[in-house]
Design a protein around this motif. Structure first.
Motif, PDB file in Angstrom:
ATOM      1  N   ARG A 130       1.907  -8.091   2.131  1.00 32.53           N
ATOM      2  CA  ARG A 130       1.866  -7.604   0.748  1.00 32.53           C
ATOM      3  C   ARG A 130       0.597  -8.044   0.030  1.00 32.53           C
ATOM      4  O   ARG A 130       0.613  -8.419  -1.145  1.00 32.53           O
ATOM      5  N   ARG A 131      -0.516  -7.958   0.749  1.00 32.18           N
ATOM      6  CA  ARG A 131      -1.815  -8.269   0.177  1.00 32.18           C
ATOM      7  C   ARG A 131      -2.594  -6.971  -0.044  1.00 32.18           C
ATOM      8  O   ARG A 131      -2.489  -6.028   0.737  1.00 32.18           O
ATOM      9  N   ALA A 132      -3.381  -6.969  -1.121  1.00 30.87           N
ATOM     10  CA  ALA A 132      -4.191  -5.788  -1.422  1.00 30.87           C
ATOM     11  C   ALA A 132      -5.257  -5.594  -0.358  1.00 30.87           C
ATOM     12  O   ALA A 132      -5.794  -6.549   0.212  1.00 30.87           O
ATOM     13  N   LEU A 133      -5.561  -4.343  -0.085  1.00 33.51           N
ATOM     14  CA  LEU A 133      -6.575  -3.973   0.894  1.00 33.51           C
ATOM     15  C   LEU A 133      -7.319  -2.763   0.356  1.00 33.51           C
ATOM     16  O   LEU A 133      -6.697  -1.797  -0.090  1.00 33.51           O
ATOM     17  N   LEU A 134      -8.647  -2.802   0.388  1.00 34.72           N
ATOM     18  CA  LEU A 134      -9.448  -1.657  -0.043  1.00 34.72           C
ATOM     19  C   LEU A 134      -9.890  -0.854   1.168  1.00 34.72           C
ATOM     20  O   LEU A 134     -10.283  -1.420   2.194  1.00 34.72           O
ATOM     21  N   SER A 135      -9.827   0.455   1.050  1.00 38.00           N
ATOM     22  CA  SER A 135     -10.186   1.350   2.149  1.00 38.00           C
ATOM     23  C   SER A 135     -11.241   2.339   1.682  1.00 38.00           C
ATOM     24  O   SER A 135     -11.141   2.907   0.586  1.00 38.00           O
ATOM     25  N   ASP A 136     -12.254   2.551   2.544  1.00 36.36           N
ATOM     26  CA  ASP A 136     -13.260   3.577   2.243  1.00 36.36           C
ATOM     27  C   ASP A 136     -13.019   4.836   3.064  1.00 36.36           C
ATOM     28  O   ASP A 136     -13.943   5.618   3.328  1.00 36.36           O
ATOM     29  N   ALA A 137     -11.758   5.043   3.464  1.00 30.10           N
ATOM     30  CA  ALA A 137     -11.395   6.292   4.140  1.00 30.10           C
ATOM     31  C   ALA A 137     -11.759   7.473   3.251  1.00 30.10           C
ATOM     32  O   ALA A 137     -11.885   7.337   2.029  1.00 30.10           O
ATOM     33  N   PRO A 138     -11.944   8.658   3.839  1.00 31.11           N
ATOM     34  CA  PRO A 138     -12.375   9.811   3.045  1.00 31.11           C
ATOM     35  C   PRO A 138     -11.435  10.111   1.881  1.00 31.11           C
ATOM     36  O   PRO A 138     -10.241   9.798   1.932  1.00 31.11           O
ATOM     37  N   PRO A 139     -11.977  10.715   0.822  1.00 33.79           N
ATOM     38  CA  PRO A 139     -11.125  11.135  -0.292  1.00 33.79           C
ATOM     39  C   PRO A 139     -10.035  12.098   0.181  1.00 33.79           C
ATOM     40  O   PRO A 139     -10.212  12.823   1.161  1.00 33.79           O
ATOM     41  N   ILE A 140      -8.929  12.098  -0.508  1.00 32.62           N
ATOM     42  CA  ILE A 140      -7.833  13.034  -0.246  1.00 32.62           C
ATOM     43  C   ILE A 140      -7.712  13.932  -1.468  1.00 32.62           C
ATOM     44  O   ILE A 140      -7.488  13.446  -2.578  1.00 32.62           O
ATOM     45  N   GLY A 141      -7.896  15.229  -1.265  1.00 33.02           N
ATOM     46  CA  GLY A 141      -7.900  16.134  -2.409  1.00 33.02           C
ATOM     47  C   GLY A 141      -8.982  15.783  -3.403  1.00 33.02           C
ATOM     48  O   GLY A 141      -8.779  15.889  -4.610  1.00 33.02           O
ATOM     49  N   ALA A 142     -10.133  15.343  -2.901  1.00 35.22           N
ATOM     50  CA  ALA A 142     -11.298  14.946  -3.712  1.00 35.22           C
ATOM     51  C   ALA A 142     -11.070  13.659  -4.482  1.00 35.22           C
ATOM     52  O   ALA A 142     -11.886  13.306  -5.330  1.00 35.22           O
ATOM     53  N   LEU A 143      -9.991  12.935  -4.193  1.00 31.36           N
ATOM     54  CA  LEU A 143      -9.669  11.723  -4.938  1.00 31.36           C
ATOM     55  C   LEU A 143      -9.804  10.475  -4.060  1.00 31.36           C
ATOM     56  O   LEU A 143      -9.242  10.392  -2.974  1.00 31.36           O
ATOM     57  N   ARG A 144     -10.548   9.523  -4.554  1.00 29.57           N
ATOM     58  CA  ARG A 144     -10.600   8.193  -3.964  1.00 29.57           C
ATOM     59  C   ARG A 144     -10.904   7.229  -5.103  1.00 29.57           C
ATOM     60  O   ARG A 144     -12.042   7.179  -5.560  1.00 29.57           O
ATOM     61  N   PRO A 145      -9.876   6.528  -5.619  1.00 36.04           N
ATOM     62  CA  PRO A 145      -8.571   6.243  -5.024  1.00 36.04           C
ATOM     63  C   PRO A 145      -7.573   7.400  -5.139  1.00 36.04           C
ATOM     64  O   PRO A 145      -7.631   8.184  -6.091  1.00 36.04           O
ATOM     65  N   ARG A 146      -6.667   7.435  -4.193  1.00 37.25           N
ATOM     66  CA  ARG A 146      -5.544   8.369  -4.198  1.00 37.25           C
ATOM     67  C   ARG A 146      -4.275   7.569  -4.437  1.00 37.25           C
ATOM     68  O   ARG A 146      -3.926   6.672  -3.659  1.00 37.25           O
ATOM     69  N   ALA A 147      -3.570   7.870  -5.514  1.00 39.42           N
ATOM     70  CA  ALA A 147      -2.382   7.103  -5.870  1.00 39.42           C
ATOM     71  C   ALA A 147      -1.293   7.211  -4.805  1.00 39.42           C
ATOM     72  O   ALA A 147      -0.562   6.248  -4.557  1.00 39.42           O
ATOM     73  N   ASP A 148      -1.149   8.388  -4.184  1.00 38.99           N
ATOM     74  CA  ASP A 148      -0.098   8.572  -3.178  1.00 38.99           C
ATOM     75  C   ASP A 148      -0.154   7.494  -2.094  1.00 38.99           C
ATOM     76  O   ASP A 148       0.887   7.000  -1.650  1.00 38.99           O
ATOM     77  N   LEU A 149      -1.363   7.118  -1.656  1.00 35.97           N
ATOM     78  CA  LEU A 149      -1.498   6.121  -0.605  1.00 35.97           C
ATOM     79  C   LEU A 149      -0.955   4.766  -1.066  1.00 35.97           C
ATOM     80  O   LEU A 149      -0.236   4.087  -0.328  1.00 35.97           O
ATOM     81  N   THR A 150      -1.331   4.376  -2.263  1.00 30.76           N
ATOM     82  CA  THR A 150      -0.855   3.098  -2.806  1.00 30.76           C
ATOM     83  C   THR A 150       0.653   3.105  -2.957  1.00 30.76           C
ATOM     84  O   THR A 150       1.343   2.145  -2.588  1.00 30.76           O
ATOM     85  N   ILE A 151       1.190   4.196  -3.489  1.00 28.44           N
ATOM     86  CA  ILE A 151       2.629   4.278  -3.742  1.00 28.44           C
ATOM     87  C   ILE A 151       3.417   4.196  -2.445  1.00 28.44           C
ATOM     88  O   ILE A 151       4.419   3.469  -2.351  1.00 28.44           O
ATOM     89  N   VAL A 152       2.975   4.927  -1.428  1.00 31.48           N
ATOM     90  CA  VAL A 152       3.688   4.922  -0.146  1.00 31.48           C
ATOM     91  C   VAL A 152       3.677   3.527   0.465  1.00 31.48           C
ATOM     92  O   VAL A 152       4.689   3.058   1.009  1.00 31.48           O
ATOM     93  N   ASP A 153       2.549   2.830   0.376  1.00 30.55           N
ATOM     94  CA  ASP A 153       2.479   1.469   0.913  1.00 30.55           C
ATOM     95  C   ASP A 153       3.447   0.535   0.190  1.00 30.55           C
ATOM     96  O   ASP A 153       4.134  -0.281   0.824  1.00 30.55           O
ATOM     97  N   VAL A 154       3.489   0.631  -1.126  1.00 30.05           N
ATOM     98  CA  VAL A 154       4.378  -0.238  -1.894  1.00 30.05           C
ATOM     99  C   VAL A 154       5.837   0.092  -1.590  1.00 30.05           C
ATOM    100  O   VAL A 154       6.674  -0.800  -1.419  1.00 30.05           O
ATOM    101  N   ALA A 155       6.149   1.388  -1.492  1.00 32.62           N
ATOM    102  CA  ALA A 155       7.523   1.785  -1.176  1.00 32.62           C
ATOM    103  C   ALA A 155       7.939   1.272   0.200  1.00 32.62           C
ATOM    104  O   ALA A 155       9.084   0.853   0.399  1.00 32.62           O
ATOM    105  N   ALA A 156       7.005   1.294   1.159  1.00 34.20           N
ATOM    106  CA  ALA A 156       7.317   0.792   2.497  1.00 34.20           C
ATOM    107  C   ALA A 156       7.571  -0.708   2.479  1.00 34.20           C
ATOM    108  O   ALA A 156       8.421  -1.221   3.213  1.00 34.20           O
TER     109      ALA A 156
END
Length: 360
Positions: A260-286
């Motif tokens: 449960r530590r923060a991690l920054l990713s320079d993976a490509p934008p998703i839908g032109a967005l970086r940061p993409r909230a969906d990625l953060t939300i899914v990680d927290v939900a998991a």
């Protein structure tokens, strides 16, 4: 589809080269540039003359600068240009970043970073077009007329909800991890929301605000000065903490790693967005399952929708901002109309709702 009137734009920048770049970008996106100003006084005069649907505004100009223009529009409702939405087009530096965040707090609609030397213009053209288009749409009435002048709102979302008040649910005995997602209008919403939250909130807080790279540090600093929670731009080394809110840096995805530590990713934008909230939300939900609280604030698009599905699948809770207080009712609408919102709450009531839902 924009009408001819909707498409009329004023451009303000002290650089003749930048005026041409912005004007050409807007014209490629189907807008009509009705005036180009080199300073704030000229920008206000052009708005008075042309009554444009929106204005793009540089912040550093001789004489009356961009902040002066915004303050004039905000403090003088009688000014013919007072209702013109403003999209700030700014270069980045630590000083420019702070001024751009101040401009959003002064009422600017959104922010676009000027293209750096050597960068392709295509992404700038697309982003500028999208944000100016949203700005012009924001002036259209949200209510629809019927009959003898009475007004009614558009059809309600399918999800059961309570508008204008906190979620009808007892305070949680289990602390939840809080994720806040926002886009257009988000800096102003966060500036209203975060100072009203307690010094300890749930199991910790992550914030994803769509902003260009370089500007989020200034936003975190401004929010931190006004809030009881400690708010910092995430560096990718922090653990979730009830006394801490981590803001995703512009240009990086904010993930939650093992432990449960923060991690920054320079993976490509998703839908032109970086940061993409969906990625953060899914990680927290998991990581937190039913101990997840998602809050979706004002913003364009549908970021947060996939994350909300995962939160609900795992038994967590979802609050969305009501249309009545949104600058752009896009992200909250997508979640609400998918039937995923446990409550739709006006911004003024969200601090109480979040505090109640986050638990201790």
């Amino acid at each position: 589809m924009s009408t001819a009137t909707d498409a009329r734009i004023v451009v303000a920048d002290d650089s003749s080269l930048m005026r041409r770049i912005v004007a050409n970008a807007l014209e490629k996106e189907g807008f009509t540039v009705v005036g180009a100003a080199a300073d704030g006084d000229e920008a206000l005069a052009l708005c008075r003359r042309h009554r444009p649907a929106a204005m793009t505004l540089d912040l550093t100009m001789p004489g009356l600068d961009g902040m002066g223009v915004l303050r004039e529009l905000r403090s003088n409702p009688a000014h013919p240009a007072s209702g013109v939405p403003v999209v700030v087009v700014s270069a980045f530096s630590p000083v420019h970043g702070a001024r751009a965040v101040d401009a959003l707090a002064e009422g600017a609609f959104d922010l676009v970073a000027k293209p750096a030397a050597g960068e392709p213009l295509s992404s700038f053209v697309c982003e500028l077009g999208d944000k100016v288009r949203a700005a012009t749409a924001s002036r259209r009435p949200r209510l629809t007329g019927i009959g003898n002048g009475h007004l009614k709102r558009p059809a309600a979302p399918r999800t059961p909800r309570r508008v204008g008040g906190p979620a009808a649910r007892p305070a949680s005995r289990t602390a939840r991890a809080v994720v806040i997602a926002s886009s257009t209008g988000g800096p102003r919403a966060l500036a209203d929301l975060m100072p009203k939250l307690p010094a300890r909130l749930g199991a910790g807080t992550l914030i994803v605000q769509h902003m260009p790279a370089g500007f989020t540090a200034s936003l975190a600093q401004r929010l931190d000065r006004a809030s009881r929670l400690s708010i910092v731009e995430a560096s990718g080394t922090e653990s979730l903490d009830p006394c801490l809110a981590l803001l995703a840096p512009g240009g990086s995805h904010l993930r939650l790693a093992e432990g449960r530590r923060a991690l920054l990713s320079d993976a490509p934008p998703i839908g032109a967005l970086r940061p993409r909230a969906d990625l953060t939300i899914v990680d927290v939900a998991a990581a937190y399952g039913e101990r997840t609280l998602l809050v979706v604030l004002t913003g364009m698009g549908r970021d947060g929708l996939d994350g909300a599905r995962e939160v609900k699948r795992r038994g967590g809770r979802v609050l969305v901002e009501a249309e009545s207080s949104c600058t752009v009712y896009g992200m909250p609408r997508a979640v609400a109309e998918a039937g995923l919102a446990d409550a739709i709450v006006d911004l003024s009531e969200l601090p109480q709702a979040i505090t109640q839902e986050a638990g201790a």
